[in-house]
Design a protein around this motif. Structure first.
Motif, PDB file in Angstrom:
ATOM      1  N   LEU A 177       7.206 -31.944 -21.692  1.00 11.02           N
ATOM      2  CA  LEU A 177       8.241 -30.955 -21.421  1.00 11.02           C
ATOM      3  C   LEU A 177       8.332 -30.734 -19.916  1.00 11.02           C
ATOM      4  O   LEU A 177       7.314 -30.544 -19.247  1.00 11.02           O
ATOM      5  N   ARG A 209      11.327 -33.967 -22.383  1.00  7.97           N
ATOM      6  CA  ARG A 209      12.438 -33.107 -22.762  1.00  7.97           C
ATOM      7  C   ARG A 209      12.695 -32.166 -21.593  1.00  7.97           C
ATOM      8  O   ARG A 209      11.786 -31.539 -21.081  1.00  7.97           O
ATOM      9  N   GLY A 257      16.611 -32.014 -24.868  1.00  8.53           N
ATOM     10  CA  GLY A 257      16.196 -30.721 -24.345  1.00  8.53           C
ATOM     11  C   GLY A 257      17.189 -29.619 -24.640  1.00  8.53           C
ATOM     12  O   GLY A 257      18.003 -29.716 -25.564  1.00  8.53           O
TER      13      GLY A 257
END
Length: 345
Positions: A177, A209, A257
């Motif tokens: 992330l 993401r 995302g």
């Protein structure tokens, strides 16, 4: 070494491009273990406030100013909520050309305004928001033959990709992330392009993401609604009409995302959390990233154990007034040991 020397082979520079260098880039990627443990993730933070003018803007500004010199520009001009003005003024001073800055009147943190002024920029306060200041700056640049160094300048975005390259080099991979504050939306676009570069070069096998965080009062990408009058304590992301909206939306969609919103109170709480539990002081806009992670965690939407990197875009000293209005004051005592020991208890 600076960005142009470190990554010159991957940037659009030629023998005619001056290798401008304030030793920008190579910023620390710090483990935030205490906070990460609380959230159930492996958390690192890219401290972009360690750049020369105190924000991530220096990564892109160095190439924008170098290309302006190469093209024979007589001056640089920008509109800014603060960090762009500080960066543009610093690099203009370094290479010896004039810098003109348009700021939304009364909407810029004092620390950033002080930077632009001390670097020698001519600062013009516009009675309007950032979006109007940007329109005026673009028209002025065209009329006077100045180089426009906002993120509408493609060299800014190209050079800001280097932040993603550094993260991959530090981690030996991309994070799962990547969480970043979103104002004008150029940085999320740049990081996504940078990660894709590294994958295409065979240096990483997966992509993160991309999670963009906007302040609730300035969240056109998160809400999908126009925001003609943006308002938030996080001045660096107080932008209602992001220039790079299209590429930012593509970055979120391609990466699987999303965009999230956080309130000003959540941002300020995250700023205190970051400082008191990690020893890192970042400006409010930067802390929107941590606020977003806390919000996702409380909603049960944060994958356990995810390798997560947040981008802390600016140093906390950019906006000390916000902090001083919230935290306690020094304890006042006389010069006696009795008073000191009582205070220590």
């Amino acid at each position: 070494m600076g960005v142009l020397k470190r990554y010159g082979e991957h940037l659009p520079i030629s023998e005619r491009t001056p290798l401008v260098n304030l030793e920008e880039g190579s910023t620390p990627l710090v483990r935030l273990d205490r906070i990460g443990d609380e959230l159930g993730i492996e958390l690192t933070a890219k401290l972009e406030g360690c750049n020369p003018s105190g924000s991530f803007k220096d990564r892109g500004m160095v190439l924008a100013v170098a290309k302006a010199l190469e093209d024979g520009a007589r001056a640089v001009v920008c509109a800014s909520t603060g960090n762009t003005s500080a960066s543009a003024a610093a690099y203009a001073a370094h290479v010896g050309i004039p810098c003109y800055v348009l700021l939304p009147s009364g909407k810029v943190a004092l620390g950033k305004l002080a930077q632009a002024l001390i670097y020698g920029a001519k600062v013009i306060a516009v009675e309007g928001n950032f979006d109007r200041a940007l329109e005026m700056a673009r028209e002025a640049a065209a009329a006077r033959g100045f180089a426009m160094v906002n993120s509408v300048n493609p060299y800014r975005i190209i050079s800001q990709k280097t932040g993603a390259w550094e993260i991959c080099e530090s981690l030996g991979r991309a994070p799962d992330l990547h969480v970043i504050p979103v104002g004008n939306a150029g940085n999320i676009s740049a990081y996504w392009a940078g990660y894709k570069d590294f994958k295409s070069w065979g240096k990483i096998s997966s992509l993160p993401r991309m999670i963009g965080i906007q302040a609730e009062g300035a969240a056109p990408l998160a809400t999908g609604k126009p925001c003609p009058n943006p308002e938030t304590i996080a001045t660096a992301i107080r932008i209602g009409n992001p220039v790079s909206a299209r590429t930012a939306l593509i970055a979120a969609a391609e990466s699987g995302g999303q965009f999230e919103t956080v309130t000003d109170e959540e941002i300020l709480s995250a700023q205190s959390m970051l400082a008191s539990r990690a020893g890192v002081f970042a400006e409010p806009a930067s802390c929107a990233t941590l606020a977003g992670l806390v919000k996702l965690s409380h909603a049960g939407k944060l994958p356990k154990g995810a390798k997560t990197t947040i981008i802390l875009t600016g140093n906390g000293l950019k906006d000390p007034d916000t902090v001083m209005s919230r935290v306690g004051r020094p304890i006042k005592i006389g010069d006696s040991m009795e008073e000191l020991l009582e205070a220590l208890s």
